[in-house]
Design a protein around this motif. Structure first.
Motif, PDB file in Angstrom:
ATOM      1  N   ALA A  28      -1.392 -22.223 -38.049  1.00  0.00           N
ATOM      2  CA  ALA A  28      -1.785 -23.369 -38.879  1.00  0.00           C
ATOM      3  C   ALA A  28      -2.071 -24.594 -38.019  1.00  0.00           C
ATOM      4  O   ALA A  28      -3.054 -25.307 -38.255  1.00  0.00           O
ATOM      5  N   ALA A  29      -1.243 -24.839 -37.017  1.00  0.00           N
ATOM      6  CA  ALA A  29      -1.451 -26.003 -36.143  1.00  0.00           C
ATOM      7  C   ALA A  29      -2.741 -25.847 -35.347  1.00  0.00           C
ATOM      8  O   ALA A  29      -3.550 -26.786 -35.266  1.00  0.00           O
ATOM      9  N   ALA A  30      -2.945 -24.679 -34.760  1.00  0.00           N
ATOM     10  CA  ALA A  30      -4.185 -24.453 -34.005  1.00  0.00           C
ATOM     11  C   ALA A  30      -5.399 -24.602 -34.918  1.00  0.00           C
ATOM     12  O   ALA A  30      -6.405 -25.211 -34.529  1.00  0.00           O
ATOM     13  N   SER A  31      -5.298 -24.095 -36.129  1.00  0.00           N
ATOM     14  CA  SER A  31      -6.396 -24.211 -37.089  1.00  0.00           C
ATOM     15  C   SER A  31      -6.706 -25.668 -37.406  1.00  0.00           C
ATOM     16  O   SER A  31      -7.868 -26.074 -37.458  1.00  0.00           O
ATOM     17  N   MET A  32      -5.660 -26.448 -37.613  1.00  0.00           N
ATOM     18  CA  MET A  32      -5.864 -27.864 -37.930  1.00  0.00           C
ATOM     19  C   MET A  32      -6.564 -28.581 -36.787  1.00  0.00           C
ATOM     20  O   MET A  32      -7.487 -29.380 -37.002  1.00  0.00           O
ATOM     21  N   TYR A  33      -6.148 -28.298 -35.560  1.00  0.00           N
ATOM     22  CA  TYR A  33      -6.796 -28.953 -34.422  1.00  0.00           C
ATOM     23  C   TYR A  33      -8.210 -28.435 -34.192  1.00  0.00           C
ATOM     24  O   TYR A  33      -9.065 -29.172 -33.702  1.00  0.00           O
ATOM     25  N   LEU A  34      -8.492 -27.203 -34.563  1.00  0.00           N
ATOM     26  CA  LEU A  34      -9.881 -26.714 -34.522  1.00  0.00           C
ATOM     27  C   LEU A  34     -10.723 -27.463 -35.550  1.00  0.00           C
ATOM     28  O   LEU A  34     -11.888 -27.778 -35.297  1.00  0.00           O
ATOM     29  N   ILE A  35     -10.125 -27.762 -36.691  1.00  0.00           N
ATOM     30  CA  ILE A  35     -10.822 -28.558 -37.708  1.00  0.00           C
ATOM     31  C   ILE A  35     -11.098 -29.963 -37.165  1.00  0.00           C
ATOM     32  O   ILE A  35     -12.201 -30.493 -37.312  1.00  0.00           O
ATOM     33  N   VAL A  36     -10.101 -30.571 -36.519  1.00  0.00           N
ATOM     34  CA  VAL A  36     -10.268 -31.905 -35.927  1.00  0.00           C
ATOM     35  C   VAL A  36     -11.377 -31.878 -34.875  1.00  0.00           C
ATOM     36  O   VAL A  36     -12.235 -32.766 -34.833  1.00  0.00           O
ATOM     37  N   ASP A  59     -21.606 -24.031 -33.404  1.00  0.00           N
ATOM     38  CA  ASP A  59     -20.478 -23.107 -33.562  1.00  0.00           C
ATOM     39  C   ASP A  59     -19.183 -23.863 -33.839  1.00  0.00           C
ATOM     40  O   ASP A  59     -18.368 -23.437 -34.644  1.00  0.00           O
ATOM     41  N   ILE A  60     -18.995 -24.987 -33.152  1.00  0.00           N
ATOM     42  CA  ILE A  60     -17.790 -25.791 -33.346  1.00  0.00           C
ATOM     43  C   ILE A  60     -17.754 -26.330 -34.774  1.00  0.00           C
ATOM     44  O   ILE A  60     -16.734 -26.268 -35.454  1.00  0.00           O
ATOM     45  N   GLY A  61     -18.877 -26.841 -35.236  1.00  0.00           N
ATOM     46  CA  GLY A  61     -18.962 -27.334 -36.610  1.00  0.00           C
ATOM     47  C   GLY A  61     -18.805 -26.217 -37.623  1.00  0.00           C
ATOM     48  O   GLY A  61     -18.168 -26.397 -38.668  1.00  0.00           O
ATOM     49  N   GLY A  62     -19.362 -25.058 -37.315  1.00  0.00           N
ATOM     50  CA  GLY A  62     -19.240 -23.914 -38.215  1.00  0.00           C
ATOM     51  C   GLY A  62     -17.802 -23.429 -38.350  1.00  0.00           C
ATOM     52  O   GLY A  62     -17.354 -23.083 -39.447  1.00  0.00           O
ATOM     53  N   MET A  63     -17.085 -23.443 -37.237  1.00  0.00           N
ATOM     54  CA  MET A  63     -15.670 -23.057 -37.278  1.00  0.00           C
ATOM     55  C   MET A  63     -14.887 -24.038 -38.137  1.00  0.00           C
ATOM     56  O   MET A  63     -14.055 -23.643 -38.949  1.00  0.00           O
ATOM     57  N   LEU A  67     -12.816 -22.964 -41.504  1.00  0.00           N
ATOM     58  CA  LEU A  67     -11.372 -23.179 -41.609  1.00  0.00           C
ATOM     59  C   LEU A  67     -11.022 -24.175 -42.715  1.00  0.00           C
ATOM     60  O   LEU A  67     -10.054 -23.972 -43.445  1.00  0.00           O
ATOM     61  N   ALA A  68     -11.799 -25.230 -42.836  1.00  0.00           N
ATOM     62  CA  ALA A  68     -11.494 -26.265 -43.820  1.00  0.00           C
ATOM     63  C   ALA A  68     -11.706 -25.775 -45.251  1.00  0.00           C
ATOM     64  O   ALA A  68     -11.012 -26.218 -46.163  1.00  0.00           O
ATOM     65  N   HIS A  69     -12.629 -24.857 -45.435  1.00  0.00           N
ATOM     66  CA  HIS A  69     -12.969 -24.441 -46.791  1.00  0.00           C
ATOM     67  C   HIS A  69     -12.541 -23.016 -47.133  1.00  0.00           C
ATOM     68  O   HIS A  69     -12.759 -22.567 -48.235  1.00  0.00           O
TER      69      HIS A  69
END
Length: 106
Positions: A28-36, A59-63, A67-69
């Motif tokens: 969850a933490a890694a996912s949140m920072y990928l969203i950031v 790709d960064i925006g797509g990830m 993750l966000a949605h």
């Protein structure tokens, strides 16, 4: 964005992927920072992104979008791969991009 890269690195440890993906807190933490990280990339101008064409901006925006949605549908192995392979490779390019902007002015 560099801060997010560093925080993602903090969430990765030496455990094998099979064990890491079961650690919901780290995932969850890694996912949140990928969203950031993705949010930051989407807020940069096209001109600025053009200064670092080696960075896979789409790709960064797509990830971030995936993750966000659709977090609960996210593949934890993909998150692990992004956190351990792709994100660390971004750091030197992001540092060069930041340095190319020169000192911050008020």
């Amino acid at each position: 964005m560099l801060g997010a890269v560093d925080e993602i690195a903090n969430q990765v440890d030496s455990r094998p992927v099979e064990q890491w993906i079961e650690d919901r807190t780290r995932v969850a933490a890694a996912s949140m920072y990928l969203i950031v990280l993705g949010e930051g990339s989407q807020n940069l101008s096209a001109e600025l992104k053009a200064l670092a064409p080696e960075i896979p901006w789409a790709d960064i925006g797509g990830m971030r979008h995936r993750l966000a949605h659709g977090y609960f549908r996210a593949d934890r192995r993909v998150i692990w791969e992004a956190a351990t392979l792709h994100t660390p490779a971004l750091k030197p390019s992001l540092q060069r991009l930041l340095q190319s902007l020169g000192p911050e002015t008020d």
